[in-house]
Scaffold this active site. Structure first.
Site, PDB file in Angstrom:
ATOM      1  N   LYS A 129       0.848  -1.193   0.000  1.00  0.00           N
ATOM      2  CA  LYS A 129       0.000   0.000   0.000  1.00  0.00           C
ATOM      3  C   LYS A 129       0.887   1.248   0.000  1.00  0.00           C
ATOM      4  O   LYS A 129       0.667   2.178  -0.746  1.00  0.00           O
ATOM      5  CB  LYS A 129      -0.896  -0.057   1.243  1.00  0.00           C
ATOM      6  CG  LYS A 129      -1.909   1.020   1.324  1.00  0.00           C
ATOM      7  CD  LYS A 129      -2.820   0.788   2.516  1.00  0.00           C
ATOM      8  CE  LYS A 129      -3.588   2.057   2.829  1.00  0.00           C
ATOM      9  NZ  LYS A 129      -4.466   1.914   3.993  1.00  0.00           N
ATOM     10  N   GLU A 152      10.659  -4.654   4.271  1.00  0.00           N
ATOM     11  CA  GLU A 152      10.740  -6.060   3.852  1.00  0.00           C
ATOM     12  C   GLU A 152      10.399  -6.206   2.369  1.00  0.00           C
ATOM     13  O   GLU A 152      11.080  -6.884   1.602  1.00  0.00           O
ATOM     14  CB  GLU A 152       9.753  -6.917   4.667  1.00  0.00           C
ATOM     15  CG  GLU A 152      10.084  -7.048   6.139  1.00  0.00           C
ATOM     16  CD  GLU A 152       9.481  -5.947   7.000  1.00  0.00           C
ATOM     17  OE1 GLU A 152       9.203  -4.838   6.487  1.00  0.00           O
ATOM     18  OE2 GLU A 152       9.299  -6.195   8.208  1.00  0.00           O
ATOM     19  N   GLY A 185      -4.620  -2.229   5.369  1.00  0.00           N
ATOM     20  CA  GLY A 185      -3.832  -3.371   4.906  1.00  0.00           C
ATOM     21  C   GLY A 185      -4.477  -4.709   5.228  1.00  0.00           C
ATOM     22  O   GLY A 185      -4.611  -5.591   4.375  1.00  0.00           O
ATOM     23  N   ARG A 186      -4.928  -4.874   6.473  1.00  0.00           N
ATOM     24  CA  ARG A 186      -5.487  -6.168   6.883  1.00  0.00           C
ATOM     25  C   ARG A 186      -6.889  -6.418   6.326  1.00  0.00           C
ATOM     26  O   ARG A 186      -7.471  -7.473   6.543  1.00  0.00           O
ATOM     27  CB  ARG A 186      -5.457  -6.284   8.409  1.00  0.00           C
ATOM     28  CG  ARG A 186      -6.103  -5.121   9.149  1.00  0.00           C
ATOM     29  CD  ARG A 186      -5.691  -5.128  10.611  1.00  0.00           C
ATOM     30  NE  ARG A 186      -6.190  -4.001  11.381  1.00  0.00           N
ATOM     31  CZ  ARG A 186      -5.576  -2.834  11.494  1.00  0.00           C
ATOM     32  NH1 ARG A 186      -4.445  -2.616  10.856  1.00  0.00           N
ATOM     33  NH2 ARG A 186      -6.080  -1.887  12.257  1.00  0.00           N
ATOM     34  N   GLU A 213      -4.075  -6.587  15.322  1.00  0.00           N
ATOM     35  CA  GLU A 213      -3.658  -5.251  14.876  1.00  0.00           C
ATOM     36  C   GLU A 213      -4.838  -4.274  15.036  1.00  0.00           C
ATOM     37  O   GLU A 213      -4.642  -3.091  15.259  1.00  0.00           O
ATOM     38  CB  GLU A 213      -3.183  -5.292  13.405  1.00  0.00           C
ATOM     39  CG  GLU A 213      -2.069  -4.301  13.114  1.00  0.00           C
ATOM     40  CD  GLU A 213      -1.471  -4.423  11.709  1.00  0.00           C
ATOM     41  OE1 GLU A 213      -2.217  -4.358  10.722  1.00  0.00           O
ATOM     42  OE2 GLU A 213      -0.243  -4.560  11.608  1.00  0.00           O
ATOM     43  N   HIS A 239      -2.793 -32.987  18.715  1.00  0.00           N
ATOM     44  CA  HIS A 239      -1.598 -33.739  19.101  1.00  0.00           C
ATOM     45  C   HIS A 239      -0.498 -32.812  19.591  1.00  0.00           C
ATOM     46  O   HIS A 239       0.666 -33.197  19.656  1.00  0.00           O
ATOM     47  CB  HIS A 239      -1.132 -34.601  17.932  1.00  0.00           C
ATOM     48  CG  HIS A 239      -2.188 -35.600  17.547  1.00  0.00           C
ATOM     49  ND1 HIS A 239      -2.314 -36.829  18.154  1.00  0.00           N
ATOM     50  CD2 HIS A 239      -3.221 -35.491  16.681  1.00  0.00           C
ATOM     51  CE1 HIS A 239      -3.357 -37.461  17.643  1.00  0.00           C
ATOM     52  NE2 HIS A 239      -3.934 -36.665  16.743  1.00  0.00           N
ATOM     53  N   LYS A 253       9.719  -0.242  13.707  1.00  0.00           N
ATOM     54  CA  LYS A 253      10.276   0.144  12.407  1.00  0.00           C
ATOM     55  C   LYS A 253      11.289   1.268  12.614  1.00  0.00           C
ATOM     56  O   LYS A 253      12.389   1.251  12.060  1.00  0.00           O
ATOM     57  CB  LYS A 253       9.174   0.653  11.466  1.00  0.00           C
ATOM     58  CG  LYS A 253       8.165  -0.395  11.053  1.00  0.00           C
ATOM     59  CD  LYS A 253       7.157   0.229  10.075  1.00  0.00           C
ATOM     60  CE  LYS A 253       5.973  -0.678   9.850  1.00  0.00           C
ATOM     61  NZ  LYS A 253       4.902  -0.054   9.079  1.00  0.00           N
TER      62      LYS A 253
END
Ligand SMILES: O=P(O)(O)OC[C@H]1O[C@](O)(CO)[C@@H](O)[C@@H]1O
Length: 559
Positions: free
Chosen positions: A202, A208, A263-264, A349, A380, A509
């Site tokens: 965005k 990254e 974003g999410r 978030e 398990h 950041k």
């Protein structure tokens, strides 16, 4: 809780009542033969069974009173009307517009969405029908989606979930981590001529993603990709057109995003283009339609029959009145194995906030820790703690009634049996008497019973919801995901926090920049000594970690 209202006080008292022996889940079921049906609700493409929750006949009405006090209905209307619900960033949250609900306050988005969806459809169809070819005139067979957070988790999760809808000619890879181990392994075995990179960001400024995009471009050029053909192999999705263009992506290859999609919440936008490329444009359209159906349910269904509203209120109930710190998401569906990761971002978030929308400290706990994995694998590993650990962890089971194909019927029945057995075991548990009787019947000695019985007791009375989908289709998946978005919004409205900002992620950041510059510039011991003299801003522990890494890199010759 300071300054609690009458309703909040009532909820506190109500919780105490429900912890008493005659209000266990088993007791509630034994007194009410209609409980399962009464506490099961329908929403588009899913059925929600809340009957194994710590609620009795009056609980929902008190929780709904809380919703009324906090103006939940008005908050939902404001969201759908396109008001600036993201007040700190002065933006609306219009992801529902991408699935057809055009808000009255922002009719202009309709045209932008239509144009972008047409651009997406044309591109996806061109890649699929061979009109868009690689530099040597061959088909695109591999897509590498480079993005992180919402620019990765949602699209990766949906692509995995729709494994029965995949285009057989295309393999989709998702790269997010700045650790080059991920992109290097994704690129191993690929060839530039048949690979298409989608850089999804965005902001087009996320460290990254920029690192991985540069590594991808370097790989492309180093492996025979020609400069004049970059435009056939690199596209971008962003709000930041100039940054994408200056990275080297042709303007025609940039799909727009908008500030009004968080974003999410962005898998529904062009950020989800990998989903359509991996499957088909129609599949993406169906996914949007499923979400749209849930949006209408959330907007129009009376609160007392509104599935995401009830689920959101129950999350508040456990977080604030039962002190539940976490919630387990347990999809009994391997294709949904990435759902817990997507929901971690969506929920944590959005709800990990300590001040209200007005910037005042919250009076009660907010977002829970979301975790989980696909069943039956969790059984398990961590289910031991769900059954016998000392914490109360409400669980949300997701079951799919029909297998993807008839030849999966038998193992699918085992999958369902395990899912239903887990929620039943959490509820019923196993008492000392039951354990002893069972051991006796199995021929155990008195001494053995004495030694082991306490270890075998399962307390039970642990709450869960089961969401049942008929089939896992693009429509039902869309509806399920929109349900979670709405459930998160309900909690944010009750806590009066902003579900659409994420200021907390900025500090990390910010702090990584000077550390990165130290790690990158101190190439030898001499410079290290000089720079260290000027590094009074770092704490001694960080300082020590940097210097240990650099020394270890020196001695291993990895610099
Ligand atoms: O799409 P972008 O701008 O690269 O951001 C990626 C992710 O980073 C975050 O801003 C958090 O750091 C998320 O909210 C977002 O989904």
């Amino acid at each position: 809780m300071a300054n609690e209202t009458d309703t909040e006080r009532q909820l506190l008292q109500h919780q105490i009542r429900l912890t008493q022996a005659d209000h266990t889940l088993k007791a509630l079921f034994s007194r009410d033969s209609d409980r399962a049906a009464r506490l099961t609700f329908e929403a588009p493409h899913l059925t929600a069974d809340f009957s194994k929750q710590h609620i009795d006949s009056s609980s929902l009405s008190v929780l709904l009173r809380l919703a009324e006090e906090k103006n939940l209905q008005q908050a939902i209307s404001n969201l759908f009307a396109g008001q600036q619900v993201n007040n700190t960033e002065q933006r609306a949250a219009l992801h529902m517009a991408l699935r057809g609900h055009i808000p009255s306050a922002a009719p202009e988005v309709a045209e932008e969405i239509k144009r972008t969806q047409q651009q997406m459809a044309d591109f996806v169809n061109a890649v699929h029908n061979g009109a868009w070819l690689g530099q040597d005139g061959g088909a695109i067979t591999n897509i590498v989606n480079i993005g992180i957070g919402g620019s990765d988790l949602g699209p990766a999760m949906v692509t995995a979930a729709l494994q029965d809808y995949l285009n057989p000619g295309i393999t989709c890879h998702f790269v997010s981590n700045v650790d080059p181990a991920q992109i290097d392994s994704a690129l191993a075995g690929l060839t530039p001529e048949s690979t298409l990179f989608i850089i999804v960001s965005k902001s087009f400024g996320t460290l990254e993603t920029m690192q991985n995009a540069e590594r991808a471009m370097a790989w492309f050029k180093a492996h025979g990709g020609s400069k004049q053909h970059i435009s056939r192999h690199f596209v971008a999705v962003t709000t930041n057109l100039p940054a994408a263009v200056s990275f080297g992506i042709s303007e025609d290859n940039v799909f727009p995003m908008w500030d009004w999609v968080g974003g999410r919440y962005s898998l529904w936008s062009a950020a989800g283009i990998a989903i359509a490329l991996a499957t088909s444009w129609q599949t993406f359209v169906d996914l949007l339609a499923g979400a749209a159906a849930m949006d209408q349910h959330f907007l129009n269904q009376p609160l007392e029959e509104n599935v995401p509203v009830i689920a959101g209120l129950l999350s508040v109930w456990y977080r604030n009145y039962w002190q539940a710190e976490s919630q387990a998401i347990l999809p009994y569906s391997q294709p949904l194995h990435l759902l817990p990761s997507h929901l971690q971002q969506l929920d944590m978030e959005s709800l990990g906030k300590q001040v209200t929308r007005d910037g005042v400290s919250v009076q009660q706990d907010t977002g829970a820790i979301i975790w989980g994995c696909a069943g039956t694998n969790g059984q398990h590993s961590f289910h031991q703690l769900l059954h016998q650990g000392t914490s109360l962890i409400p669980a949300e089971f997701i079951a799919i009634a029909c297998p993807a194909s008839a030849d999966r019927w038998e193992p699918h029945q085992h999958l369902l049996a395990n899912c239903f057995a887990q929620s039943r075991a959490l509820m019923t548990g196993k008492s000392t008497e039951e354990v002893e009787a069972e051991m006796l019947a199995a021929g155990a000695s008195t001494e053995e019973i004495k030694r082991l019985a306490a270890h075998k007791v399962v307390p039970g009375n642990r709450p869960s919801t089961t969401l049942l989908l008929g089939r896992l289709t693009p429509q039902s998946l869309g509806s399920l995901l929109a349900y979670y978005e709405a459930k998160v919004f309900v909690q944010s409205a009750i806590w009066q926090i902003n579900a659409f900002d994420q200021w907390g992620v900025e500090l990390g950041k910010q702090l990584s920049r000077p550390i990165a510059s130290r790690l990158l510039t101190e190439r030898n011991s001499a410079t290290r000594a000089t720079t260290s003299e000027n590094s009074a801003t770092l704490d001694p522990s960080t300082e020590q970690l940097i210097s240990l890494c650099l020394k270890t890199q020196d001695s291993n010759n990895t610099r």
